[in-house]
Every structure is written in structure tokens, then in C-alpha cells.
Design a protein around this motif. Sequence first.
Motif, PDB file in Angstrom:
ATOM      1  N   ASN A 111       0.807  -1.212   0.000  1.00 34.16           N
ATOM      2  CA  ASN A 111       0.000   0.000   0.000  1.00 34.16           C
ATOM      3  C   ASN A 111       0.843   1.266   0.000  1.00 34.16           C
ATOM      4  OD1 ASN A 111      -2.948  -0.800   0.100  1.00 34.16           O
ATOM      5  ND2 ASN A 111      -2.134  -2.080   1.733  1.00 34.16           N
ATOM      6  N   GLY A 135      -5.788  -1.064   4.590  1.00 40.22           N
ATOM      7  CA  GLY A 135      -5.893   0.052   3.662  1.00 40.22           C
ATOM      8  C   GLY A 135      -5.393   1.357   4.246  1.00 40.22           C
ATOM      9  N   TRP A 175      -7.277   3.595  -0.389  1.00 38.21           N
ATOM     10  CA  TRP A 175      -6.864   2.477  -1.245  1.00 38.21           C
ATOM     11  C   TRP A 175      -6.426   1.275  -0.426  1.00 38.21           C
ATOM     12  CZ3 TRP A 175      -3.963   6.567   0.092  1.00 38.21           C
ATOM     13  CH2 TRP A 175      -2.648   6.347   0.514  1.00 38.21           C
ATOM     14  N   CYS A 176      -6.551   0.117  -1.063  1.00 35.45           N
ATOM     15  CA  CYS A 176      -6.058  -1.139  -0.512  1.00 35.45           C
ATOM     16  C   CYS A 176      -5.732  -2.025  -1.696  1.00 35.45           C
ATOM     17  CB  CYS A 176      -7.100  -1.802   0.388  1.00 35.45           C
ATOM     18  SG  CYS A 176      -6.562  -3.394   1.059  1.00 35.45           S
ATOM     19  N   GLY A 180      -9.124  -5.795  -2.230  1.00 34.02           N
ATOM     20  CA  GLY A 180      -9.598  -4.970  -1.116  1.00 34.02           C
ATOM     21  C   GLY A 180     -10.903  -4.252  -1.377  1.00 34.02           C
ATOM     22  N   THR A 197      -8.620  -0.009  -5.537  1.00 36.03           N
ATOM     23  CA  THR A 197      -8.142  -1.323  -5.133  1.00 36.03           C
ATOM     24  C   THR A 197      -7.818  -2.122  -6.397  1.00 36.03           C
ATOM     25  OG1 THR A 197      -8.635  -3.268  -3.770  1.00 36.03           O
ATOM     26  CG2 THR A 197     -10.465  -2.313  -5.004  1.00 36.03           C
TER      27      THR A 197
END
Length: 252
Positions: A111, A135, A175-176, A180, A197
Motif C-alpha cells: 500500500n 488500507g 486504497w487497498c 480490497g 483497489t
Amino acid sequence: MAIALSTLVQEADAFLTASRISDYCPNGLQVEGRPQVSRIVSGVTASQALIDAAIEAEADVLLVHHGYFWKGENPCVTGMKQRRLKALLANDISLLAYHLPLDVHPEVGNNVQLARQLGIVVEGPLEPDNPRTVGLVGSLEEPMSAIDFARHVQQVLGREPLLVEGEGLIRRVGWCTGGGQGYIDQAIAAGVDLYLTGEASEQTFHSARENGVSFIAAGHHATERYGVQALGDYLARRFALEHLFIDCPNPV
């Protein structure tokens, strides 16, 4: 220069604090090969294609994000699993795999590394009160439209992303990497303008559309190429080893 396999594994385990993280698979040394290491090959997933490439590159260790022995999988060593393990063992190559520890690490994590690639300034975890959250939330240095940000993602990752366009400009991003998509509701609660993601589920579209938030699925493989490269580079510098990242294309 060569070092003991045990020394390499101990350093990677400690650097990633792997023993502290509950996961869906064993992290660390999954297949033991030769006792000395001078060359590391890294890649996203320990597929047959990557194993064959590591054999060709005369690797001592194959370092990956997606290894083997996942919870719930058939434990029998047959078919695809047998062929993969046979190739590693026949060529005395160790398999070193880190899943969640590589996602969450603050220096080499997937990440953090994706944020650096995309120019996102990291602010903190997606859910500050949830220690299991992988995340992150951050901001862009300059606001841009969702379409322009999607073009930026495509240019950086070399893959056309799936875009669900929301309302307004993109300033704050959640975000992940990888799979995700299930964190989109947490991202919406965190007040992001866009959530990014690797994959999308059917319901992801509705969560994004009905909340006016933009969503990007940029590819599971494409978003998780950078952590394992950074970890391989770290280990290579730490012990003066050779390191080669091999990207086996995957459209998913």
C-alpha cells in the motif's frame, strides 16, 4: 557474496514483524532449498511461470507475495501443486512468501509502495481504530478529475483500470491493494473522493454510485507488484546479494 538461508529468513521475518500478524497462510519460509543464498528472484505469485523463470535465472530463493498453503485449500500434493513443489525441490530453490505482513509494512508494504508510484501523500490507516485494517487514506498534491486520475493510474501501472465515476474532483483517496474491494464502505465513511483497489465485486458499483464516490479497480496483480520488489531490494542491500524482480503478466 553468500549468506545462510536461515539468516535471510530471520531478517525478513523480523523486518516485517511477520509473527505478530494473523493471516490466511503461513508467512516466511514455505519451501526449504539450498542452505546458502546469493541470488534472490522476486515476483507477485509463485506460479509455475515464475518458478520456471527463477530456475532459468539460477535463483537460490524465490520471494513472493502470494505463496502456498492457504487456509481451506486442499492439502493434497497433487496436480498443479505437485508440479510447482517438484520444480522448486528438484532445483533446490527456497520459497519465501509474505502476504499481509507485506501489505501493511510502513516502508516496503504494497500500500505504501503503490502510493509512492501514484504520487499519493499518505495520511494514515483507513480505519485508525482497527489494527487489522490494511488500507490507507491519503491526498493528491493537486486535485484532478476521476477520469484524469484513472488515466494517471493506467500510465503508471500499464493497465487500463475499471472506473466508476463519482461526483466532483479527486482530492482525498482511500486504497487497498489486491482484493480490497470490501473496504469501500470504510473508505466512504472516511470521507474519500475516490477508492482504489485491485478487484471489484458486483456490489462495489452500487456502493460507489449511490454514495457519489469514484471507484477504480486497477488489477490485483498490477497493484501488488511493488511491495515484493521493495522487500527484495532491501534484503539485497542488507546482505550484498543479487536481486531480480520478474513480472509474469496477469490481467486480473
